[in-house]
Motif scaffolding. Structure first.
Motif, PDB file in Angstrom:
ATOM      1  N   ASP A 163       0.821  -1.207   0.000  1.00 19.86           N
ATOM      2  CA  ASP A 163       0.000   0.000   0.000  1.00 19.86           C
ATOM      3  C   ASP A 163       0.861   1.265   0.000  1.00 19.86           C
ATOM      4  O   ASP A 163       2.039   1.229   0.390  1.00 19.86           O
ATOM      5  CB  ASP A 163      -0.932   0.015   1.218  1.00 19.86           C
ATOM      6  CG  ASP A 163      -1.996  -1.077   1.146  1.00 19.86           C
ATOM      7  OD1 ASP A 163      -2.303  -1.526   0.029  1.00 19.86           O
ATOM      8  OD2 ASP A 163      -2.507  -1.483   2.208  1.00 19.86           O
ATOM      9  N   GLU A 164       0.257   2.349  -0.431  1.00 20.70           N
ATOM     10  CA  GLU A 164       0.936   3.650  -0.515  1.00 20.70           C
ATOM     11  C   GLU A 164       1.602   4.005   0.817  1.00 20.70           C
ATOM     12  O   GLU A 164       0.983   3.939   1.875  1.00 20.70           O
ATOM     13  CB  GLU A 164      -0.083   4.734  -0.860  1.00 20.70           C
ATOM     14  CG  GLU A 164       0.523   6.077  -1.200  1.00 20.70           C
ATOM     15  CD  GLU A 164       0.877   6.212  -2.676  1.00 20.70           C
ATOM     16  OE1 GLU A 164       2.055   6.514  -2.956  1.00 20.70           O
ATOM     17  OE2 GLU A 164      -0.006   6.012  -3.516  1.00 20.70           O
ATOM     18  N   GLY A 165       2.896   4.332   0.751  1.00 19.85           N
ATOM     19  CA  GLY A 165       3.619   4.809   1.926  1.00 19.85           C
ATOM     20  C   GLY A 165       4.131   3.735   2.863  1.00 19.85           C
ATOM     21  O   GLY A 165       4.803   4.033   3.854  1.00 19.85           O
ATOM     22  N   GLU A 166       3.839   2.475   2.566  1.00 16.65           N
ATOM     23  CA  GLU A 166       4.281   1.377   3.437  1.00 16.65           C
ATOM     24  C   GLU A 166       5.739   1.000   3.177  1.00 16.65           C
ATOM     25  O   GLU A 166       6.270   1.180   2.080  1.00 16.65           O
ATOM     26  CB  GLU A 166       3.450   0.117   3.161  1.00 16.65           C
ATOM     27  CG  GLU A 166       2.122   0.033   3.846  1.00 16.65           C
ATOM     28  CD  GLU A 166       1.528  -1.363   3.732  1.00 16.65           C
ATOM     29  OE1 GLU A 166       1.113  -1.886   4.771  1.00 16.65           O
ATOM     30  OE2 GLU A 166       1.479  -1.931   2.620  1.00 16.65           O
ATOM     31  N   ILE A 167       6.340   0.415   4.206  1.00 22.15           N
ATOM     32  CA  ILE A 167       7.541  -0.402   4.019  1.00 22.15           C
ATOM     33  C   ILE A 167       7.104  -1.839   4.275  1.00 22.15           C
ATOM     34  O   ILE A 167       6.683  -2.183   5.384  1.00 22.15           O
ATOM     35  CB  ILE A 167       8.677  -0.015   4.975  1.00 22.15           C
ATOM     36  CG1 ILE A 167       9.158   1.414   4.713  1.00 22.15           C
ATOM     37  CG2 ILE A 167       9.852  -0.997   4.825  1.00 22.15           C
ATOM     38  CD1 ILE A 167      10.271   1.883   5.639  1.00 22.15           C
ATOM     39  N   VAL A 168       7.146  -2.653   3.237  1.00 18.65           N
ATOM     40  CA  VAL A 168       6.763  -4.062   3.341  1.00 18.65           C
ATOM     41  C   VAL A 168       8.028  -4.903   3.168  1.00 18.65           C
ATOM     42  O   VAL A 168       8.776  -4.726   2.202  1.00 18.65           O
ATOM     43  CB  VAL A 168       5.711  -4.439   2.281  1.00 18.65           C
ATOM     44  CG1 VAL A 168       5.460  -5.947   2.272  1.00 18.65           C
ATOM     45  CG2 VAL A 168       4.403  -3.701   2.552  1.00 18.65           C
ATOM     46  N   ALA A 169       8.262  -5.791   4.130  1.00 23.58           N
ATOM     47  CA  ALA A 169       9.450  -6.642   4.084  1.00 23.58           C
ATOM     48  C   ALA A 169       9.091  -8.027   3.582  1.00 23.58           C
ATOM     49  O   ALA A 169       7.993  -8.542   3.843  1.00 23.58           O
ATOM     50  CB  ALA A 169      10.089  -6.737   5.468  1.00 23.58           C
ATOM     51  N   LEU A 170      10.032  -8.609   2.877  1.00 25.40           N
ATOM     52  CA  LEU A 170       9.915  -9.983   2.394  1.00 25.40           C
ATOM     53  C   LEU A 170      11.104 -10.734   2.969  1.00 25.40           C
ATOM     54  O   LEU A 170      12.259 -10.425   2.632  1.00 25.40           O
ATOM     55  CB  LEU A 170       9.950  -9.987   0.869  1.00 25.40           C
ATOM     56  CG  LEU A 170       9.524 -11.233   0.122  1.00 25.40           C
ATOM     57  CD1 LEU A 170       8.064 -11.570   0.413  1.00 25.40           C
ATOM     58  CD2 LEU A 170       9.720 -11.042  -1.370  1.00 25.40           C
ATOM     59  N   ILE A 171      10.828 -11.654   3.891  1.00 26.27           N
ATOM     60  CA  ILE A 171      11.930 -12.385   4.526  1.00 26.27           C
ATOM     61  C   ILE A 171      11.859 -13.853   4.155  1.00 26.27           C
ATOM     62  O   ILE A 171      10.810 -14.366   3.773  1.00 26.27           O
ATOM     63  CB  ILE A 171      11.926 -12.204   6.062  1.00 26.27           C
ATOM     64  CG1 ILE A 171      10.642 -12.745   6.692  1.00 26.27           C
ATOM     65  CG2 ILE A 171      12.116 -10.737   6.427  1.00 26.27           C
ATOM     66  CD1 ILE A 171      10.636 -12.701   8.217  1.00 26.27           C
ATOM     67  N   GLY A 172      12.996 -14.508   4.267  1.00 24.55           N
ATOM     68  CA  GLY A 172      13.066 -15.914   3.913  1.00 24.55           C
ATOM     69  C   GLY A 172      14.511 -16.328   3.727  1.00 24.55           C
ATOM     70  O   GLY A 172      15.404 -15.483   3.616  1.00 24.55           O
ATOM     71  N   ALA A 173      14.750 -17.621   3.693  1.00 23.25           N
ATOM     72  CA  ALA A 173      16.109 -18.145   3.552  1.00 23.25           C
ATOM     73  C   ALA A 173      16.629 -17.927   2.136  1.00 23.25           C
ATOM     74  O   ALA A 173      15.877 -17.593   1.220  1.00 23.25           O
ATOM     75  CB  ALA A 173      16.118 -19.633   3.895  1.00 23.25           C
ATOM     76  N   ASN A 174      17.927 -18.132   1.956  1.00 18.29           N
ATOM     77  CA  ASN A 174      18.515 -18.117   0.618  1.00 18.29           C
ATOM     78  C   ASN A 174      17.810 -19.151  -0.250  1.00 18.29           C
ATOM     79  O   ASN A 174      17.557 -20.274   0.197  1.00 18.29           O
ATOM     80  CB  ASN A 174      20.013 -18.466   0.684  1.00 18.29           C
ATOM     81  CG  ASN A 174      20.861 -17.248   0.976  1.00 18.29           C
ATOM     82  OD1 ASN A 174      20.438 -16.117   0.751  1.00 18.29           O
ATOM     83  ND2 ASN A 174      22.053 -17.482   1.497  1.00 18.29           N
ATOM     84  N   GLY A 175      17.488 -18.762  -1.487  1.00 18.14           N
ATOM     85  CA  GLY A 175      16.835 -19.693  -2.405  1.00 18.14           C
ATOM     86  C   GLY A 175      15.330 -19.756  -2.260  1.00 18.14           C
ATOM     87  O   GLY A 175      14.673 -20.545  -2.944  1.00 18.14           O
ATOM     88  N   ALA A 176      14.758 -18.896  -1.384  1.00 16.89           N
ATOM     89  CA  ALA A 176      13.303 -18.926  -1.175  1.00 16.89           C
ATOM     90  C   ALA A 176      12.543 -18.310  -2.339  1.00 16.89           C
ATOM     91  O   ALA A 176      11.353 -18.558  -2.514  1.00 16.89           O
ATOM     92  CB  ALA A 176      12.947 -18.198   0.117  1.00 16.89           C
ATOM     93  N   GLY A 177      13.224 -17.468  -3.136  1.00 11.69           N
ATOM     94  CA  GLY A 177      12.576 -16.832  -4.284  1.00 11.69           C
ATOM     95  C   GLY A 177      12.417 -15.333  -4.154  1.00 11.69           C
ATOM     96  O   GLY A 177      11.752 -14.696  -4.977  1.00 11.69           O
ATOM     97  N   LYS A 178      13.052 -14.735  -3.152  1.00 10.76           N
ATOM     98  CA  LYS A 178      12.887 -13.294  -2.894  1.00 10.76           C
ATOM     99  C   LYS A 178      13.443 -12.449  -4.043  1.00 10.76           C
ATOM    100  O   LYS A 178      12.755 -11.564  -4.565  1.00 10.76           O
ATOM    101  CB  LYS A 178      13.587 -12.903  -1.577  1.00 10.76           C
ATOM    102  CG  LYS A 178      13.137 -13.712  -0.378  1.00 10.76           C
ATOM    103  CD  LYS A 178      13.755 -13.243   0.926  1.00 10.76           C
ATOM    104  CE  LYS A 178      15.261 -13.244   0.963  1.00 10.76           C
ATOM    105  NZ  LYS A 178      15.859 -14.603   0.858  1.00 10.76           N
TER     106      LYS A 178
END
Length: 238
Positions: free
Chosen positions: A28-43
């Motif tokens: 959403d507008e103005g958010e900081i959204v994090a994507l976490i996961g191990a190496n190789g997860a697809g980030k």
């Protein structure tokens, strides 16, 4: 709240191997959204697909209501998305100032462009001191500042960062993340953050997704995910 980025059932393949399996998320507008996961997860695969560097096999990517799935990378930039890639990927043989100019390649020279450069030098004084220095001679932290500055120079209001803490001295990592919060507040940026340091990511973001083997495993507020036993054991050292 206005949704800026909306991804539905995204699948991405490397040859016959499916790397992302029906990923759905929104920012959403103005958010900081994090994507976490191990190496190789697809980030990184996800960010590259949003940026047009990898093709989607199926699913949709919408940015501000427009479909950008499978657009070439330069067209994605024109829509207002800037990507700070893993490893920074600065132009090592150019000066700091020349690298910033490369970030603005699609913009006509303007007062806004000069204002953005002045802002970058204000927020990252080290870059101001090293304007004529060859970028390849900067420290890892300084190169990361330059990569973020180059993205800001594109004029984009949506920033994607891939592992900004990677290979950087801890004291500079803290500085960079503090500056990201400052930039978000002052410039109205929306940020999608990929970060292997889950503690740092969850301390910084408004919401987060956990990606595991190409699928969204969990979604929630930072406090909820920090308290989740699976997240604690897998990503927070608990």
């Amino acid at each position: 709240m206005t949704t800026v980025l909306n991804i539905e059932k995204l699948c991405v393949c490397y040859g016959t191997i499916e790397a992302l399996h029906g990923v759905s998320l929104h920012v959403d507008e103005g958010e900081i959204v994090a994507l976490i996961g191990a190496n190789g997860a697809g980030k990184t695969t996800l960010l590259k697909t949003i940026s047009g560097l990898l093709p989607a096999a199926s699913g949709t990517i919408q940015f501000r209501g427009a479909s950008i799935g499978n657009l070439p990378a330069h067209r994605v930039v024109e829509h207002g998305i800037a990507h700070v890639p893993e490893g920074r990927m600065i132009f090592t043989n150019l000066t700091v100032k020349e690298n910033l100019a490369m970030g603005a390649y699609r913009r006509k020279k303007s007062d806004a462009m000069r204002s953005d450069q002045e802002y970058i030098f204000t927020i990252f004084p080290r870059l101001a001191e090293r304007q004529q220095q060859i970028a390849g001679t900067l420290s890892g932290g300084e190169q990361q500042m330059l990569a973020i500055g180059r993205a800001i120079m594109s004029g984009s209001k949506f920033l994607m960062l891939d592992e900004p803490s990677l290979g950087i001295a801890p004291i500079l990592v803290q500085t960079i993340f503090e500056k990201l919060l400052e930039i978000r507040k002052e410039r109205g940026l929306t940020i999608l953050l990929v970060e292997q340091n889950a503690n740092l990511a969850l301390e910084t973001c408004d919401r987060a997704y956990v990606l595991e083997t190409g699928q969204i495993l969990l979604e929630g507020l930072p406090g909820e995910l920090m308290d989740n036993p699976k997240v604690k054991s897998a990503y927070l050292g608990g």
